[in-house]
Design an enzyme around this catalytic site. Sequence first.
Site, short mmCIF file in Angstrom:
data_model
loop_
_atom_site.label_atom_id
_atom_site.label_comp_id
_atom_site.label_asym_id
_atom_site.label_seq_id
_atom_site.Cartn_x
_atom_site.Cartn_y
_atom_site.Cartn_z
N GLU A 62 44.04 9.19 -13.79
CA GLU A 62 43.09 8.12 -13.49
C GLU A 62 42.11 8.47 -12.37
O GLU A 62 42.50 8.90 -11.29
CB GLU A 62 43.88 6.84 -13.14
CG GLU A 62 43.03 5.62 -12.86
CD GLU A 62 42.10 5.25 -13.98
OE1 GLU A 62 42.54 5.18 -15.14
OE2 GLU A 62 40.90 5.05 -13.72
N HIS A 110 37.44 10.02 -15.53
CA HIS A 110 36.05 9.67 -15.19
C HIS A 110 35.95 9.60 -13.69
O HIS A 110 36.96 9.76 -13.00
CB HIS A 110 35.64 8.34 -15.82
CG HIS A 110 36.64 7.25 -15.56
ND1 HIS A 110 36.73 6.59 -14.35
CD2 HIS A 110 37.64 6.74 -16.34
CE1 HIS A 110 37.72 5.72 -14.40
NE2 HIS A 110 38.30 5.79 -15.60
N HIS A 143 43.48 3.86 -9.12
CA HIS A 143 42.42 3.09 -9.78
C HIS A 143 41.74 2.19 -8.76
O HIS A 143 42.41 1.64 -7.89
CB HIS A 143 43.02 2.25 -10.92
CG HIS A 143 41.99 1.66 -11.83
ND1 HIS A 143 41.16 0.62 -11.43
CD2 HIS A 143 41.64 1.98 -13.09
CE1 HIS A 143 40.35 0.33 -12.42
NE2 HIS A 143 40.60 1.12 -13.44
N THR A 149 38.25 4.84 -19.13
CA THR A 149 39.46 5.55 -19.57
C THR A 149 39.51 5.69 -21.09
O THR A 149 39.85 6.74 -21.62
CB THR A 149 40.75 4.80 -19.16
OG1 THR A 149 40.63 4.42 -17.80
CG2 THR A 149 41.97 5.66 -19.35
C1 GP9 Z 1 43.98 0.45 -17.78
C2 GP9 Z 1 43.51 1.77 -17.32
C3 GP9 Z 1 42.27 1.64 -16.49
O1 GP9 Z 1 44.95 0.46 -18.75
O2 GP9 Z 1 43.42 2.67 -18.33
O3 GP9 Z 1 41.12 1.65 -17.21
P1 GP9 Z 1 39.68 1.98 -16.54
O4 GP9 Z 1 39.26 0.76 -15.79
O5 GP9 Z 1 39.85 3.15 -15.65
O6 GP9 Z 1 38.82 2.27 -17.71
MN MN Z 2 40.31 5.18 -15.86
#
Ligand code: GP9
Ligand code: MN
Length: 623
Positions: free
Chosen positions: A254, A471, A411, A296
């Site tokens: 992440e 990302h 995140h 993601t």
């Molecule tokens: C949520 C995680 C976060 O399940 O994959 O998503 P993002 O906000 O990074 O796209």
């Molecule tokens: Mn993500």
Amino acid sequence: MKRTISSNISLIAVAVLFLWMKTYVVYKTSFNMDIENTLQEFILLINPLSFIMLAMGVGFFFKSDKARNRYLLGMSFFLSFLLFANVVFYRFFNDFITMPLLFQTSNFADLGNSVTEEFNVADILYFADVIILFLLLKFKPSFVKFRPMSKMSRRAYFLSAAAIMFLNLGLAEIERPQLLTRTFDREMLVKNIGTFNYHIYDIFLQSKSSAQRALADGSELTEIGNFSDANYAAPNDELFGAAKGKNLIMVSVESTQAFVMNNKVNGQEITPFLNDFAKESLNFTNFYHQTGQGKTSDAEFLTENSLYPLSRGAVFFTHSGNEFNSMAEKLEENGYYSNAMHANNKSFWNRDIMYDAIGYERFYDVNDYEVNEDNSVNWGMKDVPFFEQSVGLMKEMPQPFYSKMITLTNHHPFYYDEEDKMIDEFNSNSGTLNRYFVTVRYTDEALKTFVEDLKEAGLYEDSVIVLYGDHYGISENHNEAMAQYLGKEVTPYVSAELQKVPFMIHIPGVDGQEISTVGGQVDVRPTLLHLLGIDTKGDVQFGQDLLSEDHENFAAFRDGRFVTEDYVYAGDACWDKATGEQTDATYCTPYIEKAAAELNYSDRVIYGDLLRFYDPDSAIKEQ
Ligand code: GP9
Ligand code: MN
């Protein structure tokens, strides 16, 4: 008659003026749009006007004053709300809202902290003009008197609105030729035609893309297939099949950007584990994420399908009914048990539906994990217990298996528990960036424990471990803080280079190697399948095997920026990688077409759902 200061100002003109000025102030204060010259500034100033005039102009057609006032107030509120929604979205994603995003309601409930972090009391100011308008209408102070406009003036009003619209479009065309047909960059659109017109254009794109599936037929796939075949890069002789028969464990890490690797904060290493692990792996040092609004999920889409995500919305939401030819499916055909592991609600990013289309046999979601308050922070389950429990699940899987895993702790807004803090925060004006280092360090530690657990479970030697950053974690909204950390200005060039994410492939028995080929997430599918001894010749894909001798140094971003061996195209300019300075645009020109063609073909595959016409048997026969 007693003269009042605005006795001959029509109410409608006041409503228009308020909203127009407000929109311009919001442009200047809440969006980060680069303005390079006076013409651009002028376009920015006038671009909201024609739409606002037309929208408010409807007020002329109301018979009763009361109804008209209500309409003006309602319209004023609605447009202000739209603007404000864009502001909030922009704070979060550095981007503007698109239609498909409005249908992603199942994601909203889970955004929680991330969204509240972006609100503050002063936001009421975004509605200041609506409030004043309301007070004026309600209390009608004696110094204000609104007069109806004469028929002549009304006609002049609409003619002016039209004239301003044409002036705007004309100037935009000078500033940015073929704006509407060629641009993937929303900032460019908003800068040139204004937020409100941009939303109208977005609605138009939405209806167009819906029509595209109905009108598509198999012949379109032939043309695109030819393009994709010409793009095919034959596997590397030495490495083809180097990991044949092994389990494949791919971790979407992440928000992890490459700049944290081999780097320190306050003198402390940020990713000690990744730095070591990279040395034992095929480590790609010029690898970029290519995600759009789907974040993601876009990264998942790219790596599975070797197709680009969409320029608007998340393809996981918009096209989950499509036919795909994913890596997961291909591995299943080769005897793999393919699954996805992510300790979050299964419907986030519409995964439960899209994962069926991708073809995973099983999705281990939040219900498959033991999640409680103690092992959660921020968005949910922490990475360490997530990996630990995942290994427990893996032990039960039939082999060979393919597990796609997604971490969560690192995140936005990067909240963490004190007990998990291994390094100190940075000290800039951005809490986001300051905390980011701490949570990246935590995820690094989690990956370390994961590898230890895999060794203990006896899975390590039989598994290929792939790590990729999904990302960026730090958007351009934090450029100032980022500049402080990097010790240099964040130019569009630096910003593009910051889109590099880690990508490494650990294969038991294969020596580590640094690979500097320029590539991106779209290249993951062919690269991995070839390592596992599965050829991708004949597949409709836009990536190339990064280990192939024929791989071209190229990575197109979803917004039209791109990177080649020597140049970066960003902020509408060509940058020389050797100097980090702008250079002659002609060096980038040939690739502009290439990037546009690839993105366009990929879009056509998705909008037309063209893979429903794909016949793998005939593709295999051609080999
Ligand atoms: C949520 C995680 C976060 O399940 O994959 O998503 P993002 O906000 O990074 O796209
Ligand atoms: Mn993500």
